[in-house]
Design a protein around this motif. Sequence first.
Motif, PDB file in Angstrom:
ATOM      1  N   LEU A 149       0.486  -0.828   0.416  1.00  0.00           N
ATOM      2  CA  LEU A 149      -0.126  -0.021  -0.011  1.00  0.00           C
ATOM      3  C   LEU A 149       1.002   1.839  -0.341  1.00  0.00           C
ATOM      4  O   LEU A 149       0.581   2.143  -0.964  1.00  0.00           O
ATOM      5  CB  LEU A 149      -0.699   0.211   1.171  1.00  0.00           C
ATOM      6  CG  LEU A 149      -2.112  -1.054   0.939  1.00  0.00           C
ATOM      7  CD1 LEU A 149      -2.510  -1.320   2.474  1.00  0.00           C
ATOM      8  CD2 LEU A 149      -2.675  -1.237  -0.565  1.00  0.00           C
ATOM      9  N   PRO A 205      -0.576   3.062  -3.290  1.00  0.00           N
ATOM     10  CA  PRO A 205      -1.414   3.741  -2.572  1.00  0.00           C
ATOM     11  C   PRO A 205      -3.267   4.192  -3.098  1.00  0.00           C
ATOM     12  O   PRO A 205      -4.006   3.540  -2.308  1.00  0.00           O
ATOM     13  CB  PRO A 205      -1.833   5.340  -2.632  1.00  0.00           C
ATOM     14  CG  PRO A 205       0.137   5.637  -3.030  1.00  0.00           C
ATOM     15  CD  PRO A 205       0.120   4.230  -3.670  1.00  0.00           C
ATOM     16  N   SER A 227      -5.628   1.330  -1.098  1.00  0.00           N
ATOM     17  CA  SER A 227      -6.603   1.115  -0.271  1.00  0.00           C
ATOM     18  C   SER A 227      -7.394   0.847  -0.568  1.00  0.00           C
ATOM     19  O   SER A 227      -8.278   0.273   0.730  1.00  0.00           O
ATOM     20  CB  SER A 227      -5.576   2.564   0.688  1.00  0.00           C
ATOM     21  OG  SER A 227      -4.388   2.444   0.966  1.00  0.00           O
ATOM     22  N   ARG A 228      -8.431   1.390  -0.667  1.00  0.00           N
ATOM     23  CA  ARG A 228      -9.683   1.422  -1.635  1.00  0.00           C
ATOM     24  C   ARG A 228     -10.580   0.133  -1.182  1.00  0.00           C
ATOM     25  O   ARG A 228     -11.454  -0.561  -1.038  1.00  0.00           O
ATOM     26  CB  ARG A 228     -10.493   2.412  -1.998  1.00  0.00           C
ATOM     27  CG  ARG A 228     -10.291   2.109  -3.600  1.00  0.00           C
ATOM     28  CD  ARG A 228     -10.727   2.949  -4.268  1.00  0.00           C
ATOM     29  NE  ARG A 228     -11.224   2.585  -5.049  1.00  0.00           N
ATOM     30  CZ  ARG A 228     -12.689   3.420  -6.110  1.00  0.00           C
ATOM     31  NH1 ARG A 228     -11.377   4.742  -7.283  1.00  0.00           N
ATOM     32  NH2 ARG A 228     -13.536   3.203  -5.989  1.00  0.00           N
ATOM     33  N   PRO A 239      -4.381  -0.689   5.244  1.00  0.00           N
ATOM     34  CA  PRO A 239      -5.364   0.452   5.152  1.00  0.00           C
ATOM     35  C   PRO A 239      -6.255   1.184   6.196  1.00  0.00           C
ATOM     36  O   PRO A 239      -5.945   2.586   5.726  1.00  0.00           O
ATOM     37  CB  PRO A 239      -6.369   0.046   3.637  1.00  0.00           C
ATOM     38  CG  PRO A 239      -6.795  -1.361   4.264  1.00  0.00           C
ATOM     39  CD  PRO A 239      -5.728  -1.786   4.695  1.00  0.00           C
ATOM     40  N   THR A 240      -6.644   0.290   7.359  1.00  0.00           N
ATOM     41  CA  THR A 240      -6.903   1.478   8.166  1.00  0.00           C
ATOM     42  C   THR A 240      -6.500   1.364   8.793  1.00  0.00           C
ATOM     43  O   THR A 240      -6.242   3.175   9.539  1.00  0.00           O
ATOM     44  CB  THR A 240      -8.302   0.803   9.155  1.00  0.00           C
ATOM     45  OG1 THR A 240      -7.493  -0.860   9.370  1.00  0.00           O
ATOM     46  CG2 THR A 240      -9.470   0.150   8.546  1.00  0.00           C
ATOM     47  N   LEU A 251      -2.633   2.691   7.575  1.00  0.00           N
ATOM     48  CA  LEU A 251      -2.273   3.610   6.882  1.00  0.00           C
ATOM     49  C   LEU A 251      -3.318   5.233   7.186  1.00  0.00           C
ATOM     50  O   LEU A 251      -2.709   6.099   7.021  1.00  0.00           O
ATOM     51  CB  LEU A 251      -2.683   3.777   6.193  1.00  0.00           C
ATOM     52  CG  LEU A 251      -0.663   2.432   5.458  1.00  0.00           C
ATOM     53  CD1 LEU A 251      -0.995   2.332   4.514  1.00  0.00           C
ATOM     54  CD2 LEU A 251       0.281   2.650   6.221  1.00  0.00           C
ATOM     55  N   TYR A 252      -4.794   5.253   6.969  1.00  0.00           N
ATOM     56  CA  TYR A 252      -5.898   6.370   6.860  1.00  0.00           C
ATOM     57  C   TYR A 252      -5.178   6.767   8.451  1.00  0.00           C
ATOM     58  O   TYR A 252      -5.875   7.877   8.001  1.00  0.00           O
ATOM     59  CB  TYR A 252      -6.900   5.317   6.991  1.00  0.00           C
ATOM     60  CG  TYR A 252      -7.606   4.714   6.138  1.00  0.00           C
ATOM     61  CD1 TYR A 252      -6.602   5.026   4.403  1.00  0.00           C
ATOM     62  CD2 TYR A 252      -8.980   4.421   6.132  1.00  0.00           C
ATOM     63  CE1 TYR A 252      -6.946   4.200   3.472  1.00  0.00           C
ATOM     64  CE2 TYR A 252      -8.766   4.061   4.624  1.00  0.00           C
ATOM     65  CZ  TYR A 252      -8.411   3.683   3.782  1.00  0.00           C
ATOM     66  OH  TYR A 252      -8.772   3.386   2.326  1.00  0.00           O
ATOM     67  N   PRO A 273      -8.981   7.648   3.132  1.00  0.00           N
ATOM     68  CA  PRO A 273      -7.761   8.532   3.571  1.00  0.00           C
ATOM     69  C   PRO A 273      -8.052  10.169   3.091  1.00  0.00           C
ATOM     70  O   PRO A 273      -8.851  10.348   2.612  1.00  0.00           O
ATOM     71  CB  PRO A 273      -7.173   8.322   2.187  1.00  0.00           C
ATOM     72  CG  PRO A 273      -7.640   7.565   1.607  1.00  0.00           C
ATOM     73  CD  PRO A 273      -8.949   7.459   2.074  1.00  0.00           C
ATOM     74  N   SER A 303      -8.263   9.708  -3.249  1.00  0.00           N
ATOM     75  CA  SER A 303      -8.154   8.719  -4.620  1.00  0.00           C
ATOM     76  C   SER A 303      -7.684   9.561  -5.832  1.00  0.00           C
ATOM     77  O   SER A 303      -6.325   8.749  -5.931  1.00  0.00           O
ATOM     78  CB  SER A 303      -8.193   7.255  -4.334  1.00  0.00           C
ATOM     79  OG  SER A 303      -8.730   7.093  -3.261  1.00  0.00           O
TER      80      SER A 303
END
Length: 467
Positions: free
Chosen positions: A119, A123, A126-127, A171-172, A174-175, A239, A243
């Motif tokens: 990720l 990036p 992530s979604r 991803p969560t 990194l958010y 994020p 995106s």
Amino acid sequence: MTSIGDEIGLRSCPSTGSRLAHEYTIDGIEQSPHITGTDGIVLPPIPPTDCGWEAWLTLAGCSLIQAPIWGFPLAFGVFEEYYSTHEGEIKGSRSTIAVIGTTATGILYLSSPITFAVLTRWPRLSRWFGPIGLTTIACGLLMSSFATTVKQLIATQGVICALGSGLLYAPTTLYLDDWFVRHKGLAYGIMSAGKSVAGIVLPFAMSGSLERFGSKITLRAWTVAIVVLTAPLLYFLRPRTPSSQLVAVRHIDLGFLRLSSFWMLQTGNILQSLGYFLPSAYLSSYAVGEIGLSSMIGTLLTAILNATSVPGSIIIGTLNDYCPVTNVILFSTIGSSLAVFLFWGFSSQMGLITIFAITYGFFGGGFSSTWSGIVIELKAEYPALDTGLVFGLLAGGRGIGNVISGPLSAVLFTNNDWLRNGKSWGYNTEYGPMIIFTGVTALLGSWGALMLMSAKRRSPRPYKKYP
């Protein structure tokens, strides 16, 4: 490259004093609050970090989503006991049943360096990681409800569910890293506390459901519950940088791997994790088998250990925003090692073992909250650091300790009265070597901090949070 939050639109609230609300930077160059795309369309401004309802809702969502990510590994002790006492449902020995839980936790931790690196490199994926991860968890749990052998449970609960949890975890996290900069320690501490809350509630809920409905209905009900809980969170969690404004491929700067400070702190992290999981795994059996308490009290002690890690995670995480991480690591490791040596080692009644659960839960349970401080420390030394990638590597380091501690715990058991001093202390039971090992590894968790402090004394430089 720096983290996404630093690379595109690092814009903090006016109250933090770090940057005016109408200014932000791209690659260090001050920009206007709007970005013009390649097609000439003016893109909306990027929200500020560390404040606003969007940031705090993201923190709340990331905390709630710890339940589906860590829920099954934290509650597996209840399933292990159920599978062992209901031999007609699952074919396999008790020792092989335990492999299910260690496999799930190990894969979840050890997959973190890979998922975080992917990720960081791409990036925009992530979604997709979140929905794919949730679907994988649901499929694994649903298939496990039809399992009849331990091997099938290892494949479904231990492997498939863990891989899905890893895809959901990256991803969560990194958010959260994107939304919080100045209060990163507090944010990570609260998120870690969400995991601890799940460790308090879910074992009791799962135990009651297993006794009343059995494993098949419980697993199917849990599958429905995590989908209902997580699907809305994935819709709202996103994020800070849209995106459409993220680059398709980012360069990963691995220059931080040349830093001796990274390896010092990572070594301390691995050493601490070697014994960290043992109290939560064996506290209940110790209370029942050696002190003579009821199984309900044993479960309650484990719940107390998880409960006190909630304030421990928040407080230790917050300290990282104001103190050098070396001091915070020493605070956690010394406190947890003293709890083991003084309270578990000399325990022979409910009072002292309860004090151990409270103190170890607070100091030891909050150790992972020092990761935000480690990220801050390394970021100050190497500004191009990808903070999310380092967080994934630290989680992977903890996974190494988790995998090793499983088979190692079996070796640490000895015959009763191994000290042969006639005392009824914990040291004099078959758990004695395990108690000593846990205390020593907790203390060794401070090795990296001590080495870093020594290096700074030899080559002093002012401590700073961000360059």
